[in-house]
Motif scaffolding. Structure first.
Motif, PDB file in Angstrom:
ATOM      1  N   LEU A 128      26.112 -15.829 -34.536  1.00 21.52           N
ATOM      2  CA  LEU A 128      26.139 -16.999 -33.821  1.00 21.52           C
ATOM      3  C   LEU A 128      27.787 -17.098 -34.368  1.00 21.52           C
ATOM      4  N   LEU A 129      27.776 -18.011 -35.159  1.00 22.74           N
ATOM      5  CA  LEU A 129      29.699 -18.364 -34.799  1.00 22.74           C
ATOM      6  C   LEU A 129      30.594 -17.358 -35.759  1.00 22.74           C
ATOM      7  N   GLY A 130      30.100 -15.863 -35.533  1.00 24.64           N
ATOM      8  CA  GLY A 130      31.139 -14.929 -35.843  1.00 24.64           C
ATOM      9  C   GLY A 130      31.406 -15.018 -36.867  1.00 24.64           C
ATOM     10  N   LEU A 131      30.397 -15.290 -38.189  1.00 25.46           N
ATOM     11  CA  LEU A 131      30.771 -15.193 -39.942  1.00 25.46           C
ATOM     12  C   LEU A 131      29.829 -13.838 -40.452  1.00 25.46           C
ATOM     13  N   VAL A 132      29.644 -13.191 -39.973  1.00 24.07           N
ATOM     14  CA  VAL A 132      29.026 -12.103 -40.819  1.00 24.07           C
ATOM     15  C   VAL A 132      30.169 -11.174 -41.199  1.00 24.07           C
ATOM     16  N   ASP A 133      29.884 -11.201 -42.601  1.00 23.76           N
ATOM     17  CA  ASP A 133      30.735  -9.759 -43.739  1.00 23.76           C
ATOM     18  C   ASP A 133      30.008  -8.768 -43.461  1.00 23.76           C
TER      19      ASP A 133
ATOM     20  N   GLY B 235      30.528 -21.572 -21.578  1.00 22.66           N
ATOM     21  CA  GLY B 235      30.745 -20.906 -20.702  1.00 22.66           C
ATOM     22  C   GLY B 235      31.682 -20.156 -21.482  1.00 22.66           C
ATOM     23  N   THR B 236      32.128 -19.324 -22.668  1.00 25.11           N
ATOM     24  CA  THR B 236      32.780 -19.193 -23.498  1.00 25.11           C
ATOM     25  C   THR B 236      31.767 -17.563 -24.401  1.00 25.11           C
ATOM     26  N   GLU B 237      32.010 -16.729 -24.011  1.00 24.64           N
ATOM     27  CA  GLU B 237      31.803 -14.893 -24.412  1.00 24.64           C
ATOM     28  C   GLU B 237      32.156 -15.501 -26.098  1.00 24.64           C
ATOM     29  N   LEU B 238      31.796 -15.625 -27.238  1.00 21.93           N
ATOM     30  CA  LEU B 238      32.494 -15.616 -28.441  1.00 21.93           C
ATOM     31  C   LEU B 238      32.509 -13.959 -29.272  1.00 21.93           C
ATOM     32  N   THR B 239      31.633 -12.949 -28.550  1.00 22.36           N
ATOM     33  CA  THR B 239      31.748 -11.932 -29.373  1.00 22.36           C
ATOM     34  C   THR B 239      32.973 -11.257 -29.320  1.00 22.36           C
ATOM     35  N   THR B 240      33.859 -11.742 -28.297  1.00 22.81           N
ATOM     36  CA  THR B 240      34.679 -10.441 -28.146  1.00 22.81           C
ATOM     37  C   THR B 240      35.975 -11.218 -28.480  1.00 22.81           C
TER      38      THR B 240
ATOM     39  N   ILE C 206      30.713 -25.618 -32.884  1.00 22.66           N
ATOM     40  CA  ILE C 206      29.510 -24.630 -33.201  1.00 22.66           C
ATOM     41  C   ILE C 206      29.597 -25.447 -34.875  1.00 22.66           C
ATOM     42  N   SER C 207      28.413 -25.796 -35.370  1.00 22.17           N
ATOM     43  CA  SER C 207      28.857 -25.191 -36.905  1.00 22.17           C
ATOM     44  C   SER C 207      27.204 -25.397 -37.717  1.00 22.17           C
ATOM     45  N   MET C 208      27.440 -25.567 -39.216  1.00 21.48           N
ATOM     46  CA  MET C 208      26.248 -24.811 -39.243  1.00 21.48           C
ATOM     47  C   MET C 208      26.166 -25.544 -41.239  1.00 21.48           C
ATOM     48  N   ILE C 209      25.102 -25.891 -41.122  1.00 19.33           N
ATOM     49  CA  ILE C 209      24.644 -26.347 -42.057  1.00 19.33           C
ATOM     50  C   ILE C 209      23.764 -25.088 -43.270  1.00 19.33           C
ATOM     51  N   PHE C 210      24.184 -25.296 -44.542  1.00 21.17           N
ATOM     52  CA  PHE C 210      22.925 -23.881 -45.793  1.00 21.17           C
ATOM     53  C   PHE C 210      22.347 -24.749 -46.300  1.00 21.17           C
ATOM     54  N   GLN C 211      21.729 -23.880 -46.800  1.00 22.55           N
ATOM     55  CA  GLN C 211      20.456 -24.073 -47.615  1.00 22.55           C
ATOM     56  C   GLN C 211      20.586 -25.525 -49.136  1.00 22.55           C
TER      57      GLN C 211
ATOM     58  N   THR D 180      29.914 -21.464 -50.538  1.00 19.93           N
ATOM     59  CA  THR D 180      31.397 -22.508 -50.241  1.00 19.93           C
ATOM     60  C   THR D 180      32.368 -22.265 -49.268  1.00 19.93           C
ATOM     61  N   ILE D 181      32.501 -20.807 -49.311  1.00 20.41           N
ATOM     62  CA  ILE D 181      33.867 -20.113 -48.138  1.00 20.41           C
ATOM     63  C   ILE D 181      32.771 -19.917 -47.224  1.00 20.41           C
ATOM     64  N   LYS D 182      31.924 -19.504 -46.929  1.00 25.21           N
ATOM     65  CA  LYS D 182      30.959 -20.024 -45.569  1.00 25.21           C
ATOM     66  C   LYS D 182      31.011 -20.966 -44.968  1.00 25.21           C
ATOM     67  N   PHE D 183      30.233 -22.238 -45.813  1.00 26.26           N
ATOM     68  CA  PHE D 183      30.473 -23.184 -45.314  1.00 26.26           C
ATOM     69  C   PHE D 183      31.983 -23.701 -44.655  1.00 26.26           C
ATOM     70  N   ALA D 184      32.792 -23.620 -45.537  1.00 22.46           N
ATOM     71  CA  ALA D 184      34.513 -23.807 -44.890  1.00 22.46           C
ATOM     72  C   ALA D 184      34.308 -22.500 -43.871  1.00 22.46           C
ATOM     73  N   ARG D 185      34.320 -21.797 -43.573  1.00 22.92           N
ATOM     74  CA  ARG D 185      34.073 -21.343 -42.597  1.00 22.92           C
ATOM     75  C   ARG D 185      34.023 -21.890 -41.275  1.00 22.92           C
ATOM     76  N   ALA D 186      32.708 -21.651 -41.448  1.00 25.77           N
ATOM     77  CA  ALA D 186      31.657 -22.608 -40.510  1.00 25.77           C
ATOM     78  C   ALA D 186      32.407 -24.548 -39.914  1.00 25.77           C
TER      79      ALA D 186
END
Lengths: 327, 324
Positions: free
Chosen positions: A55-60, A74-79, A93-98, B219-225
Motif C-alpha cells: 500500500l505504501l509502495g515499500l516492497v523491497d 482518488g490518486t492511483e499510487l501504483t503508477t 498514509i503512514s505505517m507503524i511496525f511491530q 528503522t529505515i522502513k519506518f523512516a521511509r513510511a
C-alpha cells in the motif's frame, strides 16, 4: 456512502527469488472509508505485512507489485514515481511496525526523529517543530513530553517507544495508517491502553486504520470490519460482528473456534490441523483445501469471491449459519 | 562520563606499564649491541669503558628502572649510533610519517565510505559491481608491487610526479612539513596513494556491508513510511548507524599505519620513522628501538582512548552504559 479514502483492487505482489516466484499477495481487494478501522487477520506468513508494504509502495526488491490498483484519496499510487510516492507517505498514509525498538533509531533523540518526520513534509522553524513534537507526544500519552524530546529510545519503556512511533505516524494526520501488529511486542496491560488510545486518536483525526494482527481477539475489539488472509489471499471479509457470529469460510470458522475464550474450561483447545502452505508452491486450487475437512474435488479450482450484501468469501463449500464448528 | 574517562585512563596506564616491560626484555633478548657498536679491534679496556658508559654492565632490572625513571623525566636516552637524544631523532622523523599517514588514511576513509555506501545502497548497479571488483584488487595486490608500479608509471613513464623524497618543506610550529608546499604535496601523492589502497578497499567493504544490513532494517522502513527523503535517510540515519565499525577500523588503521608504514617509506625513500626503526634494528640501536616501540604502544593506547571517547560521544547507549 461517500467515496472510500483507500480503495484496493486486485492487488498482487510477488517476490522473484532464486527459488521461484513467491506470491505473497494475491488479488487483494478492499475499500476503506474515512475513519474506518479494518482488521487484517491471518497466520504468520499469510501476506498481511507485505500487503501493508504494498500500500505504501515499500516492497523491497526482489519483490514488486505485479498487478492491481491502490487508490488513495482518488490518486492511483501504483503508477506514481518513488518521488511522488514519498511526498504522500507520512502525509496521507503512514505505517507503524511491530517492534518499536527496531523502528526507532537508537542513535538519535526522540525529538530529532520527530523533527526529521516533520521536515520531510513541512518547513517549520526549530522552535515551532519542537512545540509541535511536544504537543504530539503528550497527545499520545507521554508525560513531560518537552523534556523527553531530548531522551534516546533506550531511555523509554516498550510501550512509550511505541507511543513515540505512533506519534510520528500521526504527525501529519494521514488519511490512512497501516498498523502492523503494533501491540504484539508489548505487555498485555499496555496493549489494551495503546489499542484504545489509537482508536480514539483515529476517531478524533478521522484517520482510517488497517490493523494487521494474527490475534483475532485483539482485532475484533477494535475493528468495524475484518479481512481474513490465508496464503496471500483474502479468503473472507465483512463486518466484524457478522463474521464472528456467522463465518462462511472454513478457515475463519477455524480461527474463531481456536480462540481460547470460546473453549470450555478443562477441554483441550481447538486447533486447525496442518500448517500454512509454502507461498512458493501453492496448490493450484484453494490453498486451504489440504487442511479443510469440507474440501472436495471442486476445490482444485481457485474459488472466486462470492458476494452477499456487505460481505464476501472465497469458498465453494461455505459454512452455513450455526454449523457444527460453532456448536 | 568522568568515571568512564578515569577508568579508561587507568587501563591505558596499565597497558603502557606492561608494554614497557615486554619491550625492554624483548629488545634485550635479541642481541648485544656492544658487538656492533664497538669495533672488534678495540682493546679490553675500551670495551669495558664503553659498556659501563652505556650502562650495560648493570643487571637488566636495574637498567629497566633507570630507563623508567629517566622516561618519567622525559628522557628516553641517547642513540648508541647517532649519539643524539632519541626523542630528538624520532621527533625529527615523526612529522614526515604523520603527514603521509594522516593524508592517506583520511582520504581512504572519506572516499571508501562514500563508495561503500553507494555500493551497498545500489548493490545491483554496474558501478557498484565495478567498485567491489576494484576493492578486491586493493586487498589482494601486494603493496610493495603497487608502489613500484606507481613509480614506474607516474614518475618514470609519464614523469608527472616525483619518484621519492619529501620535496620542499616549510616550517609550522618549528616542525618541517611537506604538504603546504606544492612541490612537497606532489611528493606525497604517490606514497599516500600506495598506503591508501588497502585501507580504501577495507573501508569500501565495511561501509557496504553496514549499508546493506541497515537498509533492510525496520528503522529505515519506518523512516521511509514517514516520508523521509532518501537523502535524509542516508545522511541522518544510515551514516550514524554504520559509523561504529568504521571508526573502530579507522583508529586501528591509523595506529598500525603510523607504526608500520615501513614498506612504502622504503620504496619512496620517505624519511619517516618506519625507515628509522628498520635501520635501528639492523645495528641493534637499543634506545631507539625501545623508545620507538613504546611510542607506538602509546600511540595505539591514545588512539583507542580517543576512539572510545568518540563512541561515547556519538552512541548514547555507550554513553549511558546500557548493557546489551
Amino acid at each position: 456512502m461517500t467515496d472510500p479514502v483507500l480503495s484496493v483492487k486486485n492487488l498482487s505482489t510477488q517476490f522473484f527469488t532464486r527459488a521461484g516466484v513467491v506470491k505473497a499477495v494475491d488479488s487483494v481487494t478492499f475499500d476503506l472509508a474515512k475513519g474506518e478501522i479494518m482488521g487484517l487477520v491471518g497466520e504468520s506468513g499469510s501476506g498481511k505485512t507485505v500487503t501493508g508494504f504494498s500500500l505504501l509502495g515499500l516492497v523491497d526488491a526482489p519483490g514488486r507489485i505485479v498487478e492491481g490498483s491502490v487508490k488513495l484519496n482518488g490518486t492511483e499510487l501504483t503508477t506514481l514515481s518513488q518521488k511522488d510516492l514519498r511526498t504522500r507517505r507520512g502525509r496521507e498514509i503512514s505505517m507503524i511496525f511491530q517492534d518499536p525498538i527496531a523502528t526507532l533509531n537508537p542513535m538519535l533523540t526522540v525529538g530529532q526523529q520527530v523533527r526529521l518526520a516533520i521536515d520531510a513534509h513541512e518547513k517549520l522553524s526549530h522552535r515551532a517543530a519542537d512545540a509541535r513534537a511536544t504537543e504530539l507526544l503528550s497527545q499520545v500519552g507521554i508525560p513531560s513530553a518537552s523534556v523527553r524530546l531530548r531522551a534516546y529510545p533506550h531511555e523509554f519503556s516498550g510501550g512509550m517507544r511505541q507511543r513515540v512511533a505512533i506519534a510520528i505516524a500521526l504527525l501529519h494526520r494521514p488519511s490512512v495508517i497501516v498498523a502492523d501488529e503494533p501491540t504484539t511486542a508489548l505487555d498485555v496491560s499496555i496493549q489494551a491502553q495503546i489499542l484504545f488510545q489509537m482508536r480514539d486518536l483515529a476517531a478524533e483525526t478521522g484517520t482510517a486504520m488497517i490493523w494487521i494482527s494474527h490475534d483475532l481477539a485483539v482485532v475484533s475489539s477494535l475493528a468495524s470490519k475484518l479481512a481474513v488472509m490465508y496464503a496471500g489471499r483474502i479468503v473472507e471479509q465483512g463486518p466484524t460482528a457478522t463474521l464472528l457470529r456467522d463465518p462462511r469460510h472454513p478457515y475463519t470458522a477455524g480461527l474463531i473456534a481456536s480462540l481460547p475464550a470460546t473453549a470450555k474450561p478443562g477441554t483441550p483447545l481447538t486447533q486447525i490441523p496442518g500448517t500454512t502452505p509454502s507461498l512458493l508452491s501453492l496448490p493450484p486450487g484453494c490453498p486451504f483445501a489440504p487442511r479443510c475437512d469440507r474440501s472436495t474435488d471442486r476445490c482444485e479450482v481457485k474459488p472466486q469471491i462470492t458476494l452477499q450484501e456487505s460481505r464476501g468469501w472465497r469458498c465453494f463449500h461455505p459454512v452455513e449459519k450455526n454449523a457444527e464448528v460453532l456448536a | 562520563m568522568l568515571g568512564f574517562i578515569i577508568q579508561r585512563f587507568l587501563q591505558a596506564a596499565m597497558v603502557m606499564a606492561v608494554m614497557s616491560v615486554i619491550v625492554f626484555c624483548g629488545v634485550y633478548a635479541i642481541g648485544n649491541p656492544i658487538d656492533i657498536v664497538i669495533p672488534p679491534e678495540a682493546t679490553q679496556d675500551i670495551r669495558e669503558e664503553a659498556i659501563r658508559r652505556l650502562g650495560l654492565d648493570r643487571p637488566l632490572y636495574e637498567q629497566y628502572f633507570i630507563f623508567i625513571s629517566n622516561l618519567l623525566q622525559g628522557d628516553l636516552g641517547r642513540s648508541f649510533v647517532y649519539n643524539i637524544p632519541v626523542l630528538e631523532l624520532i621527533g625529527g622523523r615523526l612529522p614526515a610519517t604523520l603527514e603521509l599517514v594522516l593524508i592517506s588514511v583520511i582520504a581512504a576513509t572519506i572516499l571508501g565510505v562514500s563508495l561503500g555506501i553507494y555500493a551497498g545502497y545500489r548493490p545491483d548497479s554496474r558501478i557498484s559491481k565495478t567498485i567491489m571488483a576494484v576493492s578486491v584488487l586493493g586487498f589482494s595486490v601486494p603493496s610493495f608491487w603497487v608502489g613500484l608500479i606507481l613509480i614506474l608509471f607516474f614518475a618514470v613513464n609519464l614523469g608527472w610526479l616525483p619518484a621519492g623524497g619529501r620535496g620542499e618543506t616549510t616550517e609550522i610550529w618549528g616542525v618541517a612539513w611537506s604538504f603546504p608546499t606544492p612541490n612537497g604535496l606532489s611528493h606525497i601523492v604517490l606514497p599516500a596513494v600506495n598506503l591508501a589502497l588497502f585501507k580504501l578497499a577495507m573501508m569500501i567493504r565495511l561501509a557496504r556491508a553496514g549499508t546493506r544490513e541497515i537498509m533492510l532494517t525496520d528503522t529505515i522502513k519506518f523512516a521511509r513510511a514517514a516520508g523521509l527523503s532518501e537523502t535524509a535517510i542516508l545522511r541522518r540515519h544510515l551514516l550514524k548507524l554504520i559509523s561504529i565499525p568504521i571508526i573502530t577500523i579507522f583508529g586501528l588503521e591509523l595506529g598500525s599505519t603510523l607504526a608500520f608504514a615501513v614498506v612504502t617509506e622504503t620504496i619512496f625513500s620517505w624519511p619517516g620513522v618506519g625507515k628509522l626503526i628498520i635501520d635501528s634494528i639492523g645495528v641493534l640501536d637499543r634506545p631507539v628501538m625501545v623508545a620507538y616501540l613504546i611510542l607506538v604502544a602509546f600511540l595505539f593506547v591514545t588512539i583507542n582512548f580517543v576512539v572510545d571517547l568518540v563512541f561515547a560521544l556519538i552512541d548514547p547507549r555507550i554513553r549511558h552504559g546500557v548493557s546489551k
